[in-house]
Design a protein around this motif. Sequence first.
Motif, PDB file in Angstrom:
ATOM      1  N   GLY A 214       0.809  -1.217   0.000  1.00 16.27           N
ATOM      2  CA  GLY A 214       0.000   0.000   0.000  1.00 16.27           C
ATOM      3  C   GLY A 214       0.842   1.267   0.000  1.00 16.27           C
ATOM      4  N   ASP A 215       0.140   2.383  -0.165  1.00 16.30           N
ATOM      5  CA  ASP A 215       0.783   3.701  -0.033  1.00 16.30           C
ATOM      6  C   ASP A 215      -0.188   4.626   0.682  1.00 16.30           C
ATOM      7  N   GLU A 216       0.064   5.889   0.656  1.00 17.01           N
ATOM      8  CA  GLU A 216      -0.784   6.830   1.385  1.00 17.01           C
ATOM      9  C   GLU A 216      -2.186   6.923   0.810  1.00 17.01           C
ATOM     10  N   GLU A 217      -2.386   6.544  -0.433  1.00 12.19           N
ATOM     11  CA  GLU A 217      -3.681   6.718  -1.081  1.00 12.19           C
ATOM     12  C   GLU A 217      -4.518   5.435  -1.076  1.00 12.19           C
ATOM     13  N   THR A 218      -3.897   4.282  -1.222  1.00 15.99           N
ATOM     14  CA  THR A 218      -4.657   3.035  -1.314  1.00 15.99           C
ATOM     15  C   THR A 218      -3.848   1.872  -0.771  1.00 15.99           C
ATOM     16  N   TRP A 219      -4.564   0.839  -0.287  1.00 12.52           N
ATOM     17  CA  TRP A 219      -3.879  -0.348   0.212  1.00 12.52           C
ATOM     18  C   TRP A 219      -3.539  -1.318  -0.921  1.00 12.52           C
ATOM     19  N   GLN A 220      -3.983  -1.002  -2.145  1.00 11.04           N
ATOM     20  CA  GLN A 220      -3.721  -1.856  -3.307  1.00 11.04           C
ATOM     21  C   GLN A 220      -2.832  -1.155  -4.325  1.00 11.04           C
ATOM     22  N   ALA A 221      -1.804  -0.485  -3.846  1.00  5.66           N
ATOM     23  CA  ALA A 221      -0.948   0.261  -4.758  1.00  5.66           C
ATOM     24  C   ALA A 221      -0.115  -0.651  -5.660  1.00  5.66           C
ATOM     25  N   GLU A 222       0.372  -1.756  -5.133  1.00  5.09           N
ATOM     26  CA  GLU A 222       1.211  -2.668  -5.915  1.00  5.09           C
ATOM     27  C   GLU A 222       0.947  -4.112  -5.481  1.00  5.09           C
ATOM     28  N   ARG A 223       0.715  -4.967  -6.452  1.00 10.42           N
ATOM     29  CA  ARG A 223       0.462  -6.379  -6.167  1.00 10.42           C
ATOM     30  C   ARG A 223       1.795  -7.093  -5.969  1.00 10.42           C
ATOM     31  N   LEU A 224       1.985  -7.681  -4.781  1.00  9.22           N
ATOM     32  CA  LEU A 224       3.233  -8.369  -4.481  1.00  9.22           C
ATOM     33  C   LEU A 224       3.211  -9.822  -4.947  1.00  9.22           C
ATOM     34  N   LEU A 225       2.179 -10.565  -4.583  1.00  9.87           N
ATOM     35  CA  LEU A 225       2.070 -11.951  -5.024  1.00  9.87           C
ATOM     36  C   LEU A 225       0.674 -12.481  -4.740  1.00  9.87           C
ATOM     37  N   GLU A 226       0.343 -13.595  -5.370  1.00  6.39           N
ATOM     38  CA  GLU A 226      -0.909 -14.311  -5.145  1.00  6.39           C
ATOM     39  C   GLU A 226      -0.593 -15.753  -4.772  1.00  6.39           C
ATOM     40  N   VAL A 227      -1.237 -16.240  -3.730  1.00 10.37           N
ATOM     41  CA  VAL A 227      -1.026 -17.610  -3.255  1.00 10.37           C
ATOM     42  C   VAL A 227      -2.348 -18.356  -3.383  1.00 10.37           C
ATOM     43  N   GLU A 228      -2.348 -19.460  -4.118  1.00 11.29           N
ATOM     44  CA  GLU A 228      -3.577 -20.202  -4.399  1.00 11.29           C
ATOM     45  C   GLU A 228      -3.677 -21.473  -3.557  1.00 11.29           C
ATOM     46  N   ASP A 229      -4.915 -21.878  -3.308  1.00 12.64           N
ATOM     47  CA  ASP A 229      -5.221 -23.207  -2.745  1.00 12.64           C
ATOM     48  C   ASP A 229      -4.437 -23.518  -1.476  1.00 12.64           C
ATOM     49  N   CYS A 230      -4.477 -22.621  -0.506  1.00 12.51           N
ATOM     50  CA  CYS A 230      -3.753 -22.870   0.734  1.00 12.51           C
ATOM     51  C   CYS A 230      -4.727 -22.957   1.911  1.00 12.51           C
ATOM     52  N   LEU A 231      -4.254 -23.587   2.989  1.00 12.90           N
ATOM     53  CA  LEU A 231      -5.057 -23.714   4.200  1.00 12.90           C
ATOM     54  C   LEU A 231      -4.887 -22.515   5.114  1.00 12.90           C
ATOM     55  N   SER A 232      -3.672 -21.986   5.207  1.00 12.41           N
ATOM     56  CA  SER A 232      -3.400 -20.853   6.092  1.00 12.41           C
ATOM     57  C   SER A 232      -2.036 -20.269   5.751  1.00 12.41           C
ATOM     58  N   PHE A 233      -1.709 -19.142   6.360  1.00 11.75           N
ATOM     59  CA  PHE A 233      -0.383 -18.539   6.196  1.00 11.75           C
ATOM     60  C   PHE A 233      -0.002 -17.825   7.478  1.00 11.75           C
ATOM     61  N   THR A 234       1.284 -17.571   7.624  1.00 12.41           N
ATOM     62  CA  THR A 234       1.782 -16.750   8.716  1.00 12.41           C
ATOM     63  C   THR A 234       3.018 -16.029   8.209  1.00 12.41           C
ATOM     64  N   THR A 235       3.461 -15.016   8.952  1.00 13.03           N
ATOM     65  CA  THR A 235       4.673 -14.278   8.591  1.00 13.03           C
ATOM     66  C   THR A 235       5.709 -14.475   9.683  1.00 13.03           C
ATOM     67  N   ALA A 236       6.956 -14.617   9.300  1.00 17.47           N
ATOM     68  CA  ALA A 236       8.032 -14.833  10.263  1.00 17.47           C
ATOM     69  C   ALA A 236       9.372 -14.635   9.573  1.00 17.47           C
ATOM     70  N   ASP A 237      10.366 -14.269  10.349  1.00 14.36           N
ATOM     71  CA  ASP A 237      11.734 -14.179   9.827  1.00 14.36           C
ATOM     72  C   ASP A 237      12.350 -15.562   9.946  1.00 14.36           C
ATOM     73  N   ILE A 238      11.947 -16.449   9.075  1.00 16.16           N
ATOM     74  CA  ILE A 238      12.299 -17.856   9.230  1.00 16.16           C
ATOM     75  C   ILE A 238      13.760 -18.136   8.925  1.00 16.16           C
ATOM     76  N   ASP A 239      14.416 -17.315   8.094  1.00 18.50           N
ATOM     77  CA  ASP A 239      15.832 -17.524   7.802  1.00 18.50           C
ATOM     78  C   ASP A 239      16.737 -16.602   8.610  1.00 18.50           C
ATOM     79  N   GLN A 240      16.132 -15.842   9.550  1.00 14.43           N
ATOM     80  CA  GLN A 240      16.887 -14.988  10.473  1.00 14.43           C
ATOM     81  C   GLN A 240      17.793 -13.987   9.750  1.00 14.43           C
TER      82      GLN A 240
END
Length: 287
Positions: A214-240
């Motif tokens: 997002g940016d100051e005007e909209t939360w859809q300013a740039e599409r980063l990625l699309e993930v299909e057919d998943c059960l769930s997701f989380t965010t983490a610094d998994i590789d430290q």
Amino acid sequence: MSYPDVTLLEPLAAALDLGVEELMACRPQETTGEEETMQTLLDISQDSVRRERRRSWKRLGAVLALLAVIAAVAAYTRIMVTEERQTAIVLKETVDGADYLYVADGGHLLRLQYEAELDFDSLLLEDHNNPLVYDLTMRYNRLTREGTVTACADTGMLDIGSEMNQIGSGMGLDVNPETGDALFGYTEVAYEYRLIYPNPNGAGFLYTFVFWLGDEETWQAERLLEVEDCLSFTTADIDQDGVTELVVRTRWEEKPYTIYDMADSGLMESWPDTVPEDIQEALALTL
């Protein structure tokens, strides 16, 4: 008046309450001169019975062996499947120099080794965010769900999904206090429930998410990625490395996790067999 088989001498004598030698002589035994002859006949009778029993067991063993071979062949033909199928490719990867495709088979993935003479590098999984459909000729084991691809051709068709798809809503991602970003080094990131539909396995629902910068005007300013057919997701610094990555719980038992990371070369995707226990717990709790 008749000449019975020698194997019947002993049971006939027993039925008539006689000795074999008396039966053969047709009179009660009065002298001992014939005992050796009668004993020889008795031995011959017993040997004949034993030989007949051995032949019977050999015949039975041969029949059982033949039945076992027939059963093994029937089981093999049911386990090993050769078929042609029109399907999308879920994943392609190279492991230890060997190329593999993964295609959906019910609620599982078939792992198919791509033969060397086929052009593995030219395979594309998507076109305009829709999976491409290929004609595959493959042979695989129903139990191990592994096999080979002997032919692959692009059909020119796209897999556009199910009529049960539903449009969801979007919301922002929280900033990771350890890294100071929400995802991939960005702080203004939102995710959108693009599609929600029943899991074909019968366990809950599957989701397709779109992640936006997002940016100051909209939360859809740039599409980063699309993930299909998943059960769930989380965010983490998994590789430290000090930057937050996206960890997805897929629908596939054979490839349960996908990690997305952003590098200088662009978005990177990996499919580890396992992730840390705290990440597994977070994926189980989300949604």
